[in-house]
Design a protein around this motif. Structure first.
Motif, PDB file in Angstrom:
ATOM      1  N   ILE A 101       0.838  -1.202   0.000  1.00  0.00           N
ATOM      2  CA  ILE A 101       0.000   0.000   0.000  1.00  0.00           C
ATOM      3  C   ILE A 101       0.870   1.248   0.000  1.00  0.00           C
ATOM      4  CG2 ILE A 101      -1.765   1.285   1.283  1.00  0.00           C
ATOM      5  CD1 ILE A 101      -2.585  -1.437   2.541  1.00  0.00           C
ATOM      6  N   CYS A 102       1.848   1.296   0.903  1.00  0.00           N
ATOM      7  CA  CYS A 102       2.762   2.433   1.014  1.00  0.00           C
ATOM      8  C   CYS A 102       3.944   2.007   1.871  1.00  0.00           C
ATOM      9  CB  CYS A 102       2.050   3.644   1.620  1.00  0.00           C
ATOM     10  SG  CYS A 102       1.462   3.375   3.308  1.00  0.00           S
ATOM     11  N   LYS A 111       1.499  -3.463   4.140  1.00  0.00           N
ATOM     12  CA  LYS A 111       0.747  -4.325   3.237  1.00  0.00           C
ATOM     13  C   LYS A 111      -0.135  -5.266   4.036  1.00  0.00           C
ATOM     14  CE  LYS A 111       5.033  -6.989   2.847  1.00  0.00           C
ATOM     15  NZ  LYS A 111       6.089  -7.410   1.925  1.00  0.00           N
ATOM     16  N   PRO A 112      -1.193  -5.782   3.407  1.00  0.00           N
ATOM     17  CA  PRO A 112      -2.026  -6.772   4.103  1.00  0.00           C
ATOM     18  C   PRO A 112      -1.219  -8.034   4.373  1.00  0.00           C
ATOM     19  CG  PRO A 112      -2.679  -6.565   1.798  1.00  0.00           C
ATOM     20  CD  PRO A 112      -1.691  -5.486   2.057  1.00  0.00           C
ATOM     21  N   LYS A 113      -1.498  -8.668   5.526  1.00  0.00           N
ATOM     22  CA  LYS A 113      -0.755  -9.860   5.913  1.00  0.00           C
ATOM     23  C   LYS A 113      -1.636 -11.095   5.999  1.00  0.00           C
ATOM     24  CE  LYS A 113       2.743  -7.274   8.469  1.00  0.00           C
ATOM     25  NZ  LYS A 113       3.395  -7.056   9.787  1.00  0.00           N
ATOM     26  N   THR A 114      -2.934 -10.928   5.791  1.00  0.00           N
ATOM     27  CA  THR A 114      -3.856 -12.068   5.820  1.00  0.00           C
ATOM     28  C   THR A 114      -4.866 -11.909   4.688  1.00  0.00           C
ATOM     29  OG1 THR A 114      -5.544 -11.056   7.231  1.00  0.00           O
ATOM     30  CG2 THR A 114      -3.676 -12.101   8.354  1.00  0.00           C
ATOM     31  N   VAL A 115      -5.581 -12.985   4.402  1.00  0.00           N
ATOM     32  CA  VAL A 115      -6.617 -12.933   3.364  1.00  0.00           C
ATOM     33  C   VAL A 115      -7.702 -11.930   3.766  1.00  0.00           C
ATOM     34  CG1 VAL A 115      -8.410 -14.245   2.176  1.00  0.00           C
ATOM     35  CG2 VAL A 115      -6.185 -15.294   2.600  1.00  0.00           C
ATOM     36  N   ILE A 149      -3.683   7.916   3.641  1.00  0.00           N
ATOM     37  CA  ILE A 149      -2.476   8.702   3.369  1.00  0.00           C
ATOM     38  C   ILE A 149      -2.019   8.524   1.927  1.00  0.00           C
ATOM     39  CG2 ILE A 149      -0.027   8.909   3.964  1.00  0.00           C
ATOM     40  CD1 ILE A 149      -0.863   8.211   6.871  1.00  0.00           C
ATOM     41  N   THR A 150      -2.133   7.298   1.407  1.00  0.00           N
ATOM     42  CA  THR A 150      -1.770   7.036   0.008  1.00  0.00           C
ATOM     43  C   THR A 150      -2.666   7.840  -0.936  1.00  0.00           C
ATOM     44  OG1 THR A 150      -1.028   4.796   0.571  1.00  0.00           O
ATOM     45  CG2 THR A 150      -1.521   5.232  -1.743  1.00  0.00           C
ATOM     46  N   ALA A 151      -3.973   7.845  -0.675  1.00  0.00           N
ATOM     47  CA  ALA A 151      -4.911   8.605  -1.511  1.00  0.00           C
ATOM     48  C   ALA A 151      -4.639  10.099  -1.414  1.00  0.00           C
ATOM     49  CB  ALA A 151      -6.348   8.292  -1.094  1.00  0.00           C
TER      50      ALA A 151
END
Length: 337
Positions: A101-102, A111-115, A149-151
């Protein structure tokens, strides 16, 4: 059940990462799947019952993919890979890691770490309003902040607004000295912590002074229309139905709303209905509104947190069954009278 042995090619560096300090991680794999794992001459040998060996090699292969991407393998990675393996879904682990993500100000990827977390991030991208519901440690607020924050940095929105109800967690804080901002800051500290880590204290303060980033109690939202903004409502389980309705009707054009909460940790007065519970029930089927339920499997804090969450879940289920049983007994007793 027949025995089997499989061999995996593995560099010493990757094996050290996957095995963990004092072979901690490989012992967890051996204990969970009832297999033996040996590393020798750049090869990992996995022995045991055939179905278990297949799962174990699948877990090790997916952990190797994470390692090859430069990740330091953690206990959470191992525990989660094993939980996926039990459902023959271990290949999903490496897919999750592909998305960043950033980065934090220290350069660490967010980043996501799970489904479940991946579904949450995808839902935020695709929908205008997203409810992220789940226990402590599932990354609900942190990932929402990273997306906001990314947006903001990319110009998708012109403002970030973060809010939460100012309610004590089961204790009275009494009088707090200072100006109004000083009085509400203790309630908003978790939001500041995430902002500092992802954005940095100095850029955050500059944008806050310009009014481009706002962190405020929920009561401040009344009477406003929020256009072209990323709006995050945290600890939503502590809102009343009236507060939740007020908040949701602030949404303006070009805005995106993320509402996070843990339905098991309400600090409302006894007997008070949670606005989060009501909103999820009546808004779930509306287009462009998505409800994502995270579980103990999505906890990415210390492994002990996941075990604590599971223990409380079992306790609450047992208490609920006991209550239903006691109610049934009372009804039968009253019927005989």
């Amino acid at each position: 059940m027949g025995a089997d042995t499989q061999i995996l090619e593995m560099s010493e560096r990757a094996a050290q990462n996957i095995f963990g300090q004092f072979d901690e991680y490989v012992k967890i794999i051996e204990r969970t799947l009832k297999v033996d794992v040996i590393f020798r001459d750049d090869k990992i040998k996995v022995s045991g019952p055939a179905p278990n060996v297949k799962r174990a090699t699948g877990v090790i292969t997916e952990l190797k993919k994470l390692s090859d991407r430069g990740n330091t393998i953690t206990r959470q990675n191992v525990d989660y890979a094993l939980s996926l393996a039990m459902e023959d879904r271990e290949t999903e682990l490496a897919k999750i890691d592909e998305e960043i993500i950033c980065h934090t100000i220290q350069g660490k990827p967010v980043k996501p770490k799970t489904v479940g977390q991946k579904d949450y991030v995808d839902a935020i991208r695709k929908n205008m309003v997203v409810f992220g519901i789940g226990p402590a440690g599932t990354g609900k607020t942190y990932l929402a902040m990273a997306m906001a924050i990314t947006a903001f940095k990319s110009g998708e929105v012109s403002r970030i607004i973060m809010t939460r109800p100012a309610i004590e967690a089961g204790e009275k804080l009494g009088f707090l000295p200072g100006d109004l901002q000083s009085k509400v800051d203790p309630y908003l500290r978790p939001l500041y912590d995430a902002l500092y880590q992802i954005m940095g204290a100095e850029p955050f303060m500059k944008n806050m002074e310009k009014g481009l980033i706002e962190v405020a109690p929920l009561a401040y939202m009344r009477g406003r229309t929020l256009d072209n903004a990323y709006i995050i409502l945290d600890e939503a389980q502590n809102t009343t139905p009236a507060q939740m309705k007020m908040f949701l009707t602030r949404i303006g054009f070009g805005s995106k709303v993320i509402i996070t909460g843990d339905q098991t940790q309400k600090d409302l007065p006894v007997g008070q209905t949670s606005g989060l519970d009501v909103a999820v029930r009546i808004l779930r089927d509306i287009e462009d509104i998505k409800v994502i339920n995270l579980t103990a499997l999505d906890v990415v804090r210390h492994p002990l947190v996941q075990r604590i969450v599971n223990a409380y879940d079992r306790y609450e289920q047992d208490m609920s069954k006991k209550k239903e049983k006691d109610t049934g007994k009372r009804i039968k007793k009253d019927g005989r009278k």
